[in-house]
Design a protein around this motif. Structure first.
Motif, PDB file in Angstrom:
ATOM      1  N   ASP A 354       0.813  -1.211   0.000  1.00  0.00           N
ATOM      2  CA  ASP A 354       0.000   0.000   0.000  1.00  0.00           C
ATOM      3  C   ASP A 354       0.851   1.269   0.000  1.00  0.00           C
ATOM      4  N   ARG A 355       2.043   1.209   0.608  1.00  0.00           N
ATOM      5  CA  ARG A 355       2.762   2.458   0.895  1.00  0.00           C
ATOM      6  C   ARG A 355       4.191   2.533   0.359  1.00  0.00           C
ATOM      7  N   LEU A 356       4.700   1.422  -0.144  1.00  0.00           N
ATOM      8  CA  LEU A 356       6.076   1.413  -0.633  1.00  0.00           C
ATOM      9  C   LEU A 356       6.128   0.856  -2.056  1.00  0.00           C
ATOM     10  N   ARG A 357       7.277   1.018  -2.686  1.00  0.00           N
ATOM     11  CA  ARG A 357       7.483   0.496  -4.036  1.00  0.00           C
ATOM     12  C   ARG A 357       8.164  -0.863  -3.913  1.00  0.00           C
ATOM     13  N   ILE A 358       7.413  -1.922  -4.141  1.00  0.00           N
ATOM     14  CA  ILE A 358       7.942  -3.279  -4.004  1.00  0.00           C
ATOM     15  C   ILE A 358       8.560  -3.729  -5.317  1.00  0.00           C
ATOM     16  N   VAL A 359       9.784  -4.234  -5.241  1.00  0.00           N
ATOM     17  CA  VAL A 359      10.466  -4.805  -6.401  1.00  0.00           C
ATOM     18  C   VAL A 359      10.232  -6.312  -6.466  1.00  0.00           C
ATOM     19  N   HIS A 360      10.252  -6.947  -5.319  1.00  0.00           N
ATOM     20  CA  HIS A 360      10.023  -8.390  -5.235  1.00  0.00           C
ATOM     21  C   HIS A 360       9.531  -8.704  -3.831  1.00  0.00           C
ATOM     22  N   ALA A 361       8.621  -9.679  -3.737  1.00  0.00           N
ATOM     23  CA  ALA A 361       8.118 -10.080  -2.423  1.00  0.00           C
ATOM     24  C   ALA A 361       7.859 -11.573  -2.404  1.00  0.00           C
ATOM     25  N   GLY A 362       8.253 -12.213  -1.308  1.00  0.00           N
ATOM     26  CA  GLY A 362       7.977 -13.632  -1.130  1.00  0.00           C
ATOM     27  C   GLY A 362       8.526 -14.472  -2.264  1.00  0.00           C
ATOM     28  N   ILE A 363       7.639 -15.252  -2.902  1.00  0.00           N
ATOM     29  CA  ILE A 363       8.010 -16.088  -4.045  1.00  0.00           C
ATOM     30  C   ILE A 363       7.122 -15.710  -5.219  1.00  0.00           C
ATOM     31  N   LYS A 364       7.720 -15.283  -6.306  1.00  0.00           N
ATOM     32  CA  LYS A 364       6.932 -15.135  -7.528  1.00  0.00           C
ATOM     33  C   LYS A 364       6.757 -16.539  -8.096  1.00  0.00           C
ATOM     34  N   MET A 365       5.558 -17.083  -7.945  1.00  0.00           N
ATOM     35  CA  MET A 365       5.303 -18.459  -8.339  1.00  0.00           C
ATOM     36  C   MET A 365       5.346 -18.626  -9.851  1.00  0.00           C
ATOM     37  N   GLY A 366       4.735 -17.679 -10.563  1.00  0.00           N
ATOM     38  CA  GLY A 366       4.689 -17.777 -12.008  1.00  0.00           C
ATOM     39  C   GLY A 366       3.703 -16.794 -12.588  1.00  0.00           C
ATOM     40  N   THR A 367       3.480 -16.927 -13.877  1.00  0.00           N
ATOM     41  CA  THR A 367       2.602 -16.033 -14.623  1.00  0.00           C
ATOM     42  C   THR A 367       1.496 -16.835 -15.289  1.00  0.00           C
ATOM     43  N   VAL A 368       0.287 -16.277 -15.251  1.00  0.00           N
ATOM     44  CA  VAL A 368      -0.864 -16.924 -15.873  1.00  0.00           C
ATOM     45  C   VAL A 368      -1.067 -16.333 -17.262  1.00  0.00           C
ATOM     46  N   LYS A 369      -1.075 -17.200 -18.270  1.00  0.00           N
ATOM     47  CA  LYS A 369      -1.376 -16.796 -19.639  1.00  0.00           C
ATOM     48  C   LYS A 369      -2.496 -17.678 -20.159  1.00  0.00           C
ATOM     49  N   GLY A 370      -3.687 -17.108 -20.188  1.00  0.00           N
ATOM     50  CA  GLY A 370      -4.858 -17.907 -20.555  1.00  0.00           C
ATOM     51  C   GLY A 370      -5.112 -18.976 -19.511  1.00  0.00           C
ATOM     52  N   LYS A 371      -5.087 -20.222 -19.939  1.00  0.00           N
ATOM     53  CA  LYS A 371      -5.270 -21.338 -19.004  1.00  0.00           C
ATOM     54  C   LYS A 371      -3.944 -21.932 -18.556  1.00  0.00           C
ATOM     55  N   ASP A 372      -2.854 -21.355 -19.041  1.00  0.00           N
ATOM     56  CA  ASP A 372      -1.529 -21.902 -18.737  1.00  0.00           C
ATOM     57  C   ASP A 372      -0.874 -21.167 -17.573  1.00  0.00           C
ATOM     58  N   PHE A 373      -0.100 -21.911 -16.814  1.00  0.00           N
ATOM     59  CA  PHE A 373       0.705 -21.366 -15.721  1.00  0.00           C
ATOM     60  C   PHE A 373       2.171 -21.554 -16.084  1.00  0.00           C
ATOM     61  N   ILE A 374       2.924 -20.466 -16.133  1.00  0.00           N
ATOM     62  CA  ILE A 374       4.343 -20.510 -16.496  1.00  0.00           C
ATOM     63  C   ILE A 374       5.160 -20.273 -15.233  1.00  0.00           C
ATOM     64  N   PRO A 375       5.840 -21.289 -14.715  1.00  0.00           N
ATOM     65  CA  PRO A 375       6.576 -21.137 -13.457  1.00  0.00           C
ATOM     66  C   PRO A 375       7.728 -20.148 -13.597  1.00  0.00           C
ATOM     67  N   ASP A 376       8.030 -19.472 -12.484  1.00  0.00           N
ATOM     68  CA  ASP A 376       9.028 -18.403 -12.495  1.00  0.00           C
ATOM     69  C   ASP A 376      10.354 -18.869 -11.901  1.00  0.00           C
ATOM     70  N   GLN A 377      11.408 -18.166 -12.268  1.00  0.00           N
ATOM     71  CA  GLN A 377      12.744 -18.438 -11.730  1.00  0.00           C
ATOM     72  C   GLN A 377      12.772 -18.346 -10.207  1.00  0.00           C
ATOM     73  N   SER A 378      12.022 -17.417  -9.652  1.00  0.00           N
ATOM     74  CA  SER A 378      11.953 -17.259  -8.200  1.00  0.00           C
ATOM     75  C   SER A 378      11.486 -18.536  -7.523  1.00  0.00           C
ATOM     76  N   LEU A 379      10.515 -19.229  -8.136  1.00  0.00           N
ATOM     77  CA  LEU A 379      10.024 -20.500  -7.591  1.00  0.00           C
ATOM     78  C   LEU A 379      11.100 -21.571  -7.673  1.00  0.00           C
ATOM     79  N   ALA A 380      11.805 -21.625  -8.805  1.00  0.00           N
ATOM     80  CA  ALA A 380      12.843 -22.642  -8.986  1.00  0.00           C
ATOM     81  C   ALA A 380      13.918 -22.555  -7.917  1.00  0.00           C
ATOM     82  N   LEU A 381      14.268 -21.336  -7.499  1.00  0.00           N
ATOM     83  CA  LEU A 381      15.375 -21.137  -6.571  1.00  0.00           C
ATOM     84  C   LEU A 381      14.932 -21.058  -5.115  1.00  0.00           C
TER      85      LEU A 381
END
Length: 453
Positions: A354-381
């Motif tokens: 709400d109050r700060l500029r977040i660059v990254h938080a927790g785990i970026k699990m992945g990105t949703v494109k249509g019905k597909d889920f594309i896992p992210d590098q953050s999840l892998a590591l």
């Protein structure tokens, strides 16, 4: 090495003849090479043969400097290359912190002290790492994602933004920008950029940073102040100023005589501060002090407005199955991305969002494109990854380097199609998408190895 005349005159007077001569001799010797292991990934194993650093049980001196860039385990977050003196923050935290806490690293890039803190803090602790300069904040986010601890938030803000956020912390690390005298041995550019005026400018900036950070400190919290410089203006004099202006006491850190750490060099300011000086200690220049409020900093805090509430994800995708312990996390949507936030820092995350500029938080699990889920590098590591949720393929050294250079990687014919987690010596490196006749390399473009062997 030719040092500025103003620096040598002042420093010789500050240190005295014996200590100054040892310091000058130390500057002429090669800087030691050291690394700090990520125990949350490698356990008690280490790929290096070296002498353990006395004040950091996961740090090692190496006999020579290997080509770190071309070691896949570095990119997998199994260790961090850090000079030994800076690992002292690990020792200070281990002495004073014995329960899960909330910590802020105010000037955190590139991430050395943040990852050292994560290795020292009790399980369940949370860390917010901040960097005001946008490009450096991106580097900080990369290094913390490689480290893999999910209990982190990386922000790109000024200290005054934190002071207005309403956030409060048990520990705040202010490894403040300084005149860089402690880097003279490793970086000749630090010598050419040094000036008496720059020392004065840094001292004033350091006081501004601490003044804002102090407003975010819990009543019984700790502020760790550190620089990589030798002069007293940025060190002892600033610590004395904090004590007088903010209302603080300086706490002792347990050390051994054989470590070669010096104390205060200013007469009349006899307080427990810690100086790492080349020629006395095996490391670069560092100054550190641990301070505790003697009056409540919270009285100065500016309260923010109503907190934003995260909306439940409506993606139709069960991202929780990719986590080893899903009950410890809540799932948050962010545009087309899915983010997992540890429940231990859910309230912090909502306030920060709400109050700060977040660059990254927790785990970026992945990105949703249509019905597909594309896992992210953050999840892998991430150390929270459920490896069994993905097919895996082990790479040899040459394949691993090709992957990290974002080149094509050939997998065995029997490798399942779809997203495949690649490993090297059992360490996750990232994902590819196996489409049968070839693979799509999913390693982040901005992280790739650009240099040639």
């Amino acid at each position: 090495m030719i040092l500025p005349e103003s620096f040598t005159k002042y420093t010789a007077q500050l240190m005295g003849d014996d200590l100054y001569n040892r310091f000058v001799d130390g500057l002429q010797s090669p800087p030691p090479v050291s690394v700090r292991m990520n125990r949350s990934k490698c356990g008690d194993d280490t790929p290096f043969e070296g002498e353990r650093i006395a004040w950091c049980d996961c740090g090692y001196y190496l006999s020579e400097r290997p080509a770190f860039t071309f070691d896949p385990l570095l990119h997998a977050g199994y260790y961090y290359v850090q000079e030994a003196s800076s690992m002292f923050v690990h020792h200070a935290l281990r002495q004073y912190i014995n329960r899960p806490i909330s910590m802020l690293d105010m000037c955190a890039a590139p991430g050395g002290k943040s990852t050292a803190a994560l290795g020292a803090l009790p399980e369940g602790s949370t860390l917010m790492s901040n960097e005001p300069i946008r490009l450096r904040a991106q580097i900080l986010a990369e290094n913390l994602q490689k480290w893999g601890n999910p209990n982190i938030i990386v922000t790109n803000n000024y200290p005054k933004d934190y002071a207005r956020s309403g956030l409060a912390f048990d520990v705040i690390l202010c490894d403040v920008p300084c005149s860089g005298e402690g880097m003279f041995r490793k970086d000749e550019g630090a010598i050419s950029e040094w000036s008496v005026q720059n020392v004065e400018n840094c001292r004033n900036l350091q006081r501004e940073i601490v003044s804002e950070a102090w407003k975010c400190l819990n009543d019984d919290g700790l502020l760790i102040y550190s620089t990589c410089t030798f002069n007293a203006k940025e060190n002892e004099e600033n610590v004395a100023w904090i004590c007088e202006e903010m209302g603080a006491e300086v706490l002792p850190i347990d050390i051994e005589k054989e470590w070669g750490i010096n104390g205060s060099l200013v007469k009349g300011l006899d307080m427990p501060v810690y100086r790492f000086i080349p020629g006395c200690t095996r490391g670069e220049g560092l100054f550190m002090a641990v301070l505790r409020p003697t009056q409540a900093p919270l009285a100065e805090r500016i309260r923010g407005g109503k907190r934003a509430k995260a909306k439940p994800a409506k993606t139709g995708i069960d991202a929780r199955k990719y986590l080893a312990e899903p009950d410890n996390f809540s799932i948050h949507p962010h545009d087309n991305d899915i983010i997992a936030i540890a429940k231990a820092m859910a309230e912090q995350y909502e306030t920060a969002a709400d109050r700060l500029r977040i660059v990254h938080a927790g785990i970026k699990m992945g990105t949703v494109k249509g019905k597909d889920f594309i896992p992210d590098q953050s999840l892998a590591l991430s150390t929270a990854l459920n490896r069994s949720a993905f097919a895996t393929a082990e790479l040899d050294y040459e394949q691993a380097i090709k992957y990290l250079q974002r080149d094509a990687v050939v997998l065995p014919d029997d490798t399942p199609r779809g997203f495949v987690l690649l490993t090297y010596k059992g360490a996750p490196l990232g994902f590819v998408k196996n489409i049968g006749n070839r693979t799509n390399n999913m390693y982040p473009q901005e992280w790739r190895i650009r240099s040639m062997r």
